[in-house]
Design an enzyme around this catalytic site. Structure first.
Site, PDB file in Angstrom:
ATOM      1  N   TYR A   1       0.178  60.035  65.723  1.00  0.00           N
ATOM      2  CA  TYR A   1       1.056  61.196  65.525  1.00  0.00           C
ATOM      3  C   TYR A   1       0.255  62.446  65.137  1.00  0.00           C
ATOM      4  O   TYR A   1       0.775  63.549  65.199  1.00  0.00           O
ATOM      5  CB  TYR A   1       2.109  60.921  64.450  1.00  0.00           C
ATOM      6  CG  TYR A   1       3.146  59.873  64.819  1.00  0.00           C
ATOM      7  CD1 TYR A   1       3.356  59.495  66.131  1.00  0.00           C
ATOM      8  CD2 TYR A   1       3.927  59.270  63.839  1.00  0.00           C
ATOM      9  CE1 TYR A   1       4.293  58.542  66.472  1.00  0.00           C
ATOM     10  CE2 TYR A   1       4.882  58.314  64.170  1.00  0.00           C
ATOM     11  CZ  TYR A   1       5.051  57.949  65.488  1.00  0.00           C
ATOM     12  OH  TYR A   1       5.996  57.003  65.819  1.00  0.00           O
TER      13      TYR A   1
ATOM     14  N   LYS B   1      -3.286  46.094  66.695  1.00  0.00           N
ATOM     15  CA  LYS B   1      -3.421  45.690  68.104  1.00  0.00           C
ATOM     16  C   LYS B   1      -4.923  45.610  68.374  1.00  0.00           C
ATOM     17  O   LYS B   1      -5.480  46.277  69.255  1.00  0.00           O
ATOM     18  CB  LYS B   1      -2.707  46.728  68.997  1.00  0.00           C
ATOM     19  CG  LYS B   1      -2.525  46.320  70.434  1.00  0.00           C
ATOM     20  CD  LYS B   1      -1.493  45.241  70.656  1.00  0.00           C
ATOM     21  CE  LYS B   1      -1.443  44.870  72.133  1.00  0.00           C
ATOM     22  NZ  LYS B   1      -0.634  43.667  72.403  1.00  0.00           N
TER      23      LYS B   1
ATOM     24  N   ASP C   1       2.789  43.172  68.847  1.00  0.00           N
ATOM     25  CA  ASP C   1       3.824  42.630  69.744  1.00  0.00           C
ATOM     26  C   ASP C   1       4.353  41.313  69.197  1.00  0.00           C
ATOM     27  O   ASP C   1       5.568  41.065  69.174  1.00  0.00           O
ATOM     28  CB  ASP C   1       3.309  42.492  71.197  1.00  0.00           C
ATOM     29  CG  ASP C   1       1.894  41.918  71.301  1.00  0.00           C
ATOM     30  OD1 ASP C   1       1.230  41.711  70.255  1.00  0.00           O
ATOM     31  OD2 ASP C   1       1.433  41.686  72.433  1.00  0.00           O
TER      32      ASP C   1
ATOM     33  N   ASP D   1       6.542  52.895  61.999  1.00  0.00           N
ATOM     34  CA  ASP D   1       7.757  53.623  62.383  1.00  0.00           C
ATOM     35  C   ASP D   1       8.687  52.680  63.148  1.00  0.00           C
ATOM     36  O   ASP D   1       9.877  52.534  62.831  1.00  0.00           O
ATOM     37  CB  ASP D   1       7.327  54.830  63.250  1.00  0.00           C
ATOM     38  CG  ASP D   1       8.460  55.779  63.558  1.00  0.00           C
ATOM     39  OD1 ASP D   1       9.586  55.556  63.071  1.00  0.00           O
ATOM     40  OD2 ASP D   1       8.225  56.768  64.291  1.00  0.00           O
TER      41      ASP D   1
ATOM     42  N   ASP E   1      12.320  50.407  61.801  1.00  0.00           N
ATOM     43  CA  ASP E   1      13.654  50.522  62.427  1.00  0.00           C
ATOM     44  C   ASP E   1      14.157  49.128  62.814  1.00  0.00           C
ATOM     45  O   ASP E   1      15.334  48.799  62.626  1.00  0.00           O
ATOM     46  CB  ASP E   1      13.596  51.395  63.689  1.00  0.00           C
ATOM     47  CG  ASP E   1      13.942  52.858  63.420  1.00  0.00           C
ATOM     48  OD1 ASP E   1      13.598  53.361  62.334  1.00  0.00           O
ATOM     49  OD2 ASP E   1      14.550  53.511  64.301  1.00  0.00           O
TER      50      ASP E   1
HETATM   51  C1  LIG Z   1      10.035  62.340  63.800  1.00  0.00           C
HETATM   52  C2  LIG Z   1       9.788  60.880  63.667  1.00  0.00           C
HETATM   53  C3  LIG Z   1       8.416  60.424  64.013  1.00  0.00           C
HETATM   54  C4  LIG Z   1      10.084  60.460  62.292  1.00  0.00           C
HETATM   55  C5  LIG Z   1      10.367  59.021  62.223  1.00  0.00           C
HETATM   56  O1  LIG Z   1      10.918  58.408  63.106  1.00  0.00           O
HETATM   57  C6  LIG Z   1      10.017  58.347  61.005  1.00  0.00           C
HETATM   58  O2  LIG Z   1       9.220  58.831  60.227  1.00  0.00           O
HETATM   59  O3  LIG Z   1      10.523  57.243  60.814  1.00  0.00           O
HETATM   60 MG   LIG Z   2      11.350  56.416  62.582  1.00  0.00          MG
END
Ligand SMILES: CC(C)CC(=O)C(=O)O
Ligand SMILES: [Mg+2]
Ligand SMILES: NC(=O)C1=CN([C@@H]2O[C@H](COP(=O)(O)OP(=O)(O)OC[C@H]3O[C@@H](n4cnc5c(N)ncnc54)[C@H](O)[C@@H]3O)[C@@H](O)[C@H]2O)C=CC1
Length: 408
Positions: free
Chosen positions: A184, A235, A267, A291, A295
């Site tokens: 990033y 990885k 993975d 990240d 999720d």
């Molecule tokens: C703008 C994103 C990279 C932010 C994100 O998804 C996060 O930090 O979880």
């Molecule tokens: Mg995120």
């Protein structure tokens, strides 16, 4: 200021996480918690920067602010909230996603509570004028390299999990995500024209040894205080940055003989999280894998609306935010689950200000509201009471208020 996690460098214990050094009553570089001499009982005062952002951000921040204020006041804490625009809201107001004033208030606060950033309206903006850039500027310039994302399946929400009860029940893991390096932020990047005139998009996954070492230390320390198991996700079969990552993490393991270290390719980790999430205690991983995996882990707990986070650095204020985005699909409809932000406020108290009792009040109140059956749509299951964002906030507030002083 009380530190929350400690690490050792050359065997000297040093405090690595602090609140900032400014306070409401004392603008010098003095301790940020000031005992108010005249008042009785004495109050500790803190400056909190509130950055609601976009979409559901303002909805969840308004609820979390009230909860933070009440839990704090019951423990003798007084907050000076300063609300500032960020992301799309700032773009609309002043033309940039991270105004200098916003950064200055954030940087000089004791802790920052952020909602979420982004939305359809700004999706076609040039990259430097996208709302999301504000997040990257904040994280980079505050140097909050360690992002803690706890994923815990609460007994009350086992049925909300995307996984079967027997797989989800008892899951309790901490994802330690590196937050200020990797793909990033890596250079070179951008969309360029190649020699044959074709457009090429470039992002660079790059980690320096010191960036790996410092996040690995946080992860070892975290694991040490939990169940003593650390899984480093990379990885390293393909990526050079991951090869170095694995080498450095492995080298540090000898300093933490009480922590059992393992390594896993990302993975496989994505698959194992769904197959048998209870195998994980603490996970340490890079920016992009953390990240994505967080999720994924959120759905084991029932919803992305449940996962809080703390972003911490070696000094200065911590940044506290839910892991979710601005959810434009439900924004303005009072449908957002505010619990991730409320729990981020608890992390702010615990990790940012060292106020564990007030943090526990919030955590207990969330459990109490869930015990009473209140559920936003994302965690609803039959037999419970469907509520909106505001009502969930009011129920948590009532629970904070009804609790006797919590003990840590
Ligand atoms: C703008 C994103 C990279 C932010 C994100 O998804 C996060 O930090 O979880
Ligand atoms: Mg995120
Ligand atoms: N930290 C941040 O500010 C982040 C910002 N974003 C931005 O947010 C915008 C939307 O991104 P998406 O990919 O859709 O991710 P998202 O996390 O905003 O939403 C994904 C899905 O989860 C649901 N959801 C999210 N939070 C919820 C909550 N508290 N309660 C109930 N449901 C919830 C949404 O309704 C949506 O269906 C984009 O502009 C993106 O760049 C995305 C991730 C993190």
């Amino acid at each position: 200021m009380a530190a929350v996690i400690q690490t050792k460098i050359h065997q000297n214990p040093i405090k690595i996480f602090h609140g900032s050094s400014r306070s409401l009553t004392n603008q010098s570089r003095a301790p940020s918690r000031i005992m108010c001499a005249a008042a009785s009982p004495a109050k500790k005062r803190f400056n909190i920067a509130l950055l609601p952002g976009d979409g559901i951000g303002p909805e969840v921040i308004s609820v979390a602010k009230n909860v933070l204020q009440l839990a704090g006041s019951l423990e003798g804490l007084e907050f000076n909230f300063q609300e500032m625009p960020v992301g799309g809201a700032a773009l609309d107001l002043v033309g940039v996603p991270m105004p200098e004033d916003t950064f200055s208030v954030a940087k000089n606060s004791d802790a920052i509570l952020l909602g979420a950033i982004g939305g359809y309206k700004w999706d076609k903006n040039e990259k430097h004028l996208r709302p999301e850039m504000a997040l990257f500027y904040l994280r980079r310039d505050l140097k909050v390299f360690a992002n803690l994302r706890p994923a815990t399946v609460l007994p009350q929400l086992v049925d909300a999990s995307s996984l079967k009860r027997e797989i989800a029940e008892g899951v309790d893991m901490m994802i330690v995500r590196e937050l200020t390096g990797g793909i990033y932020f890596g250079e070179p990047r951008g969309i360029k024209i190649s020699e044959n005139g074709e457009e090429v998009g470039i992002s660079t996954e790059i980690y320096a040894a010191h960036e790996i070492d410092r996040i690995a230390r946080v992860a070892f320390e975290t694991a040490r205080k939990r169940r003593g198991k650390l899984c480093s996700v990379d990885k390293a079969n393909v990526l050079d940055a991951s090869i170095l990552w694995r080498k450095r993490v492995t080298a540090l393991a000898s300093e933490y003989p009480d922590v059992e270290l393992s390594h896993m390719y990302v993975d496989n980790a994505a698959m194992q999280l769904i197959r048998d999430p209870k195998q994980f205690d603490t996970i340490v991983t890079n920016n992009i894998f953390g990240d994505i995996l967080s999720d994924e882990a959120s759905m084991i707990t029932g919803s992305i609306g449940m996962l809080p986070s703390a972003s911490l650095g070696a000094s200065g204020p911590g940044l506290f935010e839910p892991i979710h985005g601005s959810a434009p699909d439900i924004a303005g409809q009072d449908k957002a689950n505010p619990l991730a932000t409320i729990l981020s406020a608890a992390m702010l108290l615990k990790y940012g200000l060292g106020e564990e009792k007030a943090a526990k009040r919030i955590e207990d109140a969330v459990l109490d509201a869930l015990n009473k059956g209140f559920r936003t749509g994302d965690i609803y299951s039959p037999g419970n009471k469907l509520v909106g964002c505001k009502e969930m906030g009011e129920e948590v507030l009532k629970s904070v208020d009804s609790k006797v002083a919590a003990t840590v």
